[in-house]
Design a protein around this motif. Structure first.
Motif, PDB file in Angstrom:
ATOM      1  N   TRP A 114       1.688  -5.190   9.902  1.00  0.00           N
ATOM      2  CA  TRP A 114       0.816  -5.992   8.742  1.00  0.00           C
ATOM      3  C   TRP A 114       0.126  -6.214   8.626  1.00  0.00           C
ATOM      4  N   ASN A 115      -0.718  -6.270   9.797  1.00  0.00           N
ATOM      5  CA  ASN A 115      -1.898  -7.163  10.544  1.00  0.00           C
ATOM      6  C   ASN A 115      -2.842  -5.331  10.772  1.00  0.00           C
ATOM      7  N   MET A 116      -2.209  -4.513  10.870  1.00  0.00           N
ATOM      8  CA  MET A 116      -2.837  -3.559  11.550  1.00  0.00           C
ATOM      9  C   MET A 116      -4.131  -2.917  10.572  1.00  0.00           C
ATOM     10  N   ASP A 117      -3.893  -3.104   9.296  1.00  0.00           N
ATOM     11  CA  ASP A 117      -5.236  -1.725   8.639  1.00  0.00           C
ATOM     12  C   ASP A 117      -4.817  -2.887   7.229  1.00  0.00           C
ATOM     13  N   PRO A 118      -5.971  -4.207   7.434  1.00  0.00           N
ATOM     14  CA  PRO A 118      -5.810  -5.105   6.265  1.00  0.00           C
ATOM     15  C   PRO A 118      -6.103  -4.944   4.960  1.00  0.00           C
ATOM     16  N   ALA A 119      -6.987  -3.397   5.102  1.00  0.00           N
ATOM     17  CA  ALA A 119      -6.932  -2.850   3.431  1.00  0.00           C
ATOM     18  C   ALA A 119      -5.852  -2.271   3.150  1.00  0.00           C
ATOM     19  N   ASP A 120      -4.556  -1.906   4.075  1.00  0.00           N
ATOM     20  CA  ASP A 120      -3.537  -1.219   3.141  1.00  0.00           C
ATOM     21  C   ASP A 120      -2.460  -1.873   3.944  1.00  0.00           C
ATOM     22  N   GLU A 157       6.310   2.206  -1.204  1.00  0.00           N
ATOM     23  CA  GLU A 157       5.633   2.906  -2.058  1.00  0.00           C
ATOM     24  C   GLU A 157       4.158   3.579  -1.480  1.00  0.00           C
ATOM     25  N   LYS A 158       4.372   4.363  -0.108  1.00  0.00           N
ATOM     26  CA  LYS A 158       3.152   4.865   0.368  1.00  0.00           C
ATOM     27  C   LYS A 158       3.021   6.491  -0.243  1.00  0.00           C
ATOM     28  N   PRO A 159       1.745   7.377  -0.027  1.00  0.00           N
ATOM     29  CA  PRO A 159       2.442   8.265  -0.445  1.00  0.00           C
ATOM     30  C   PRO A 159       3.373   8.927   1.010  1.00  0.00           C
ATOM     31  N   GLU A 160       4.208  10.380   0.998  1.00  0.00           N
ATOM     32  CA  GLU A 160       5.046  10.904   1.292  1.00  0.00           C
ATOM     33  C   GLU A 160       4.158  11.303   2.291  1.00  0.00           C
ATOM     34  N   GLU A 161       2.918  11.878   1.951  1.00  0.00           N
ATOM     35  CA  GLU A 161       2.158  12.851   3.277  1.00  0.00           C
ATOM     36  C   GLU A 161       1.574  11.236   4.580  1.00  0.00           C
ATOM     37  N   ALA A 162       1.011  10.134   3.471  1.00  0.00           N
ATOM     38  CA  ALA A 162       1.056   9.424   5.187  1.00  0.00           C
ATOM     39  C   ALA A 162       2.322   9.145   5.848  1.00  0.00           C
ATOM     40  N   LEU A 163       3.448   8.850   5.171  1.00  0.00           N
ATOM     41  CA  LEU A 163       4.602   8.568   5.908  1.00  0.00           C
ATOM     42  C   LEU A 163       5.090   9.436   7.122  1.00  0.00           C
ATOM     43  N   ALA A 164       4.809  10.708   6.465  1.00  0.00           N
ATOM     44  CA  ALA A 164       5.327  11.970   7.319  1.00  0.00           C
ATOM     45  C   ALA A 164       4.209  12.177   8.714  1.00  0.00           C
ATOM     46  N   ALA A 165       2.513  11.995   8.545  1.00  0.00           N
ATOM     47  CA  ALA A 165       2.192  12.306   9.278  1.00  0.00           C
ATOM     48  C   ALA A 165       2.191  10.571   9.848  1.00  0.00           C
ATOM     49  N   ALA A 166       2.368   9.550   9.886  1.00  0.00           N
ATOM     50  CA  ALA A 166       2.734   9.070  10.658  1.00  0.00           C
ATOM     51  C   ALA A 166       3.525   8.896  11.732  1.00  0.00           C
ATOM     52  N   GLY A 167       4.314   9.719  11.030  1.00  0.00           N
ATOM     53  CA  GLY A 167       5.752  10.042  11.960  1.00  0.00           C
ATOM     54  C   GLY A 167       7.422   9.050  11.901  1.00  0.00           C
ATOM     55  N   VAL A 168       6.873   9.316  10.313  1.00  0.00           N
ATOM     56  CA  VAL A 168       8.330   8.312   9.392  1.00  0.00           C
ATOM     57  C   VAL A 168       8.307   8.937   8.093  1.00  0.00           C
ATOM     58  N   PRO A 169       9.820   9.561   8.496  1.00  0.00           N
ATOM     59  CA  PRO A 169       9.940  10.299   7.465  1.00  0.00           C
ATOM     60  C   PRO A 169      10.240   9.411   6.088  1.00  0.00           C
ATOM     61  N   LYS A 170      10.199   9.645   4.882  1.00  0.00           N
ATOM     62  CA  LYS A 170      10.457   8.490   3.951  1.00  0.00           C
ATOM     63  C   LYS A 170      11.983   8.757   3.199  1.00  0.00           C
TER      64      LYS A 170
END
Length: 186
Positions: A114-120, A157-170
Motif C-alpha cells: 500500500w505504501n510502495m507506489d503512492p501514485a497508484d 482493478e489494475k491492468p492484467e499486463e501490469a499484474l503479469a509483469a509483477a508476477g501476480v496473475p490476475k
C-alpha cells in the motif's frame, strides 16, 4: 531521521544476510541461520531481536514510520526476514512459530504494498499470494482476511499486463478474492 543513503545501505546489509541464511539452511545449520536473521532484524529496526519479537505489528510499523510516512522498502525487507524465519521454523517442525512469522510477513508485505507506489497503490507483490497459499492449511485471523480482501479487491482493478509483469496473475487474484468473499459469516 535516516538519510536515503543510510537506509539503502541498511537494506543492502539485510539483503546480504539472506544469502548467508540460504547457505546456512542448506547446510542444516538452523541455529546459525536464526542468528543471521536476528542480525537482519537488528540492522533493519535498530532494536534487539528479542524486543522486535515482543512488539506487536503496530509497534513495529511505528518504528518504521517517519512523520506520517512508513519506510515501505525497509518494511518489505523486514517482511522477508519474517518469511525466511517462518521457512526456517517450518523446516525445524515448529509449525506454530512458523505460522506466526508467516502471518507477520503477510501483514507487513500488505502494508508495504500500500505504501510502495503512492501514485497508484497498492503495488502488486507476488509474495502476498504466495504467503496466502502457504497459510491456507488453517483459518486465517479475520483481520488478515479483511486486509487480503481489500488488497485483492484493489489489485484486481489494475491492468492484467501490469499484474503479469509483477508476477501476480490476475486469475489467481480473482480466485483468492472469491475464496475470501465466500468464507462463512461473510
Amino acid at each position: 531521521m535516516f538519510t536515503e543513503d543510510y537506509v539503502m545501505r541498511m537494506i543492502s546489509q539485510a539483503l546480504a544476510v539472506f544469502a548467508r541464511v540460504a547457505g546456512l539452511k542448506k547446510a542444516g545449520r538452523h541455529e546459525d541461520a536464526r542468528q543471521a536473521l536476528d542480525q537482519a532484524l537488528e540492522i533493519l529496526t535498530g532494536l534487539e531481536p528479542r524486543v522486535v519479537r515482543q512488539l506487536d505489528d503496530d509497534g513495529l510499523l511505528d518504528s518504521l514510520t517517519v512523520g506520517e510516512r512508513i519506510d515501505a522498502d525497509r518494511l518489505a525487507v523486514l517482511a522477508d526476514v519474517f518469511r525466511e524465519g517462518g521457512e526456517l521454523l517450518a523446516a525445524q517442525g515448529d509449525h506454530a512459530g512458523s505460522r506466526t512469522d508467516f502471518l507477520r510477513a503477510l501483514n507487513f508485505f500488505i502494508v508495504a504494498a500500500w505504501n510502495m507506489d503512492p501514485a497508484d497503490p497498492p503495488a502488486a507483490e507476488p509474495r502476498i499470494p504466495a504467503l496466502h497459499r502457504r497459510l491456507a492449511g488453517s483459518p486465517l485471523p479475520e483481520d488478515a482476511l479483511v486486509q487480503l480482501e481489500d488488497y485483492y479487491a484493489h489489485l484486481i482493478e489494475k491492468p492484467e499486463e501490469a499484474l503479469a509483469a509483477a508476477g501476480v496473475p490476475k486469475r489467481e487474484i480473482e480466485r483468492s478474492l472469491a475464496e475470501i468473499r465466500a468464507r462463512p459469516g461473510k
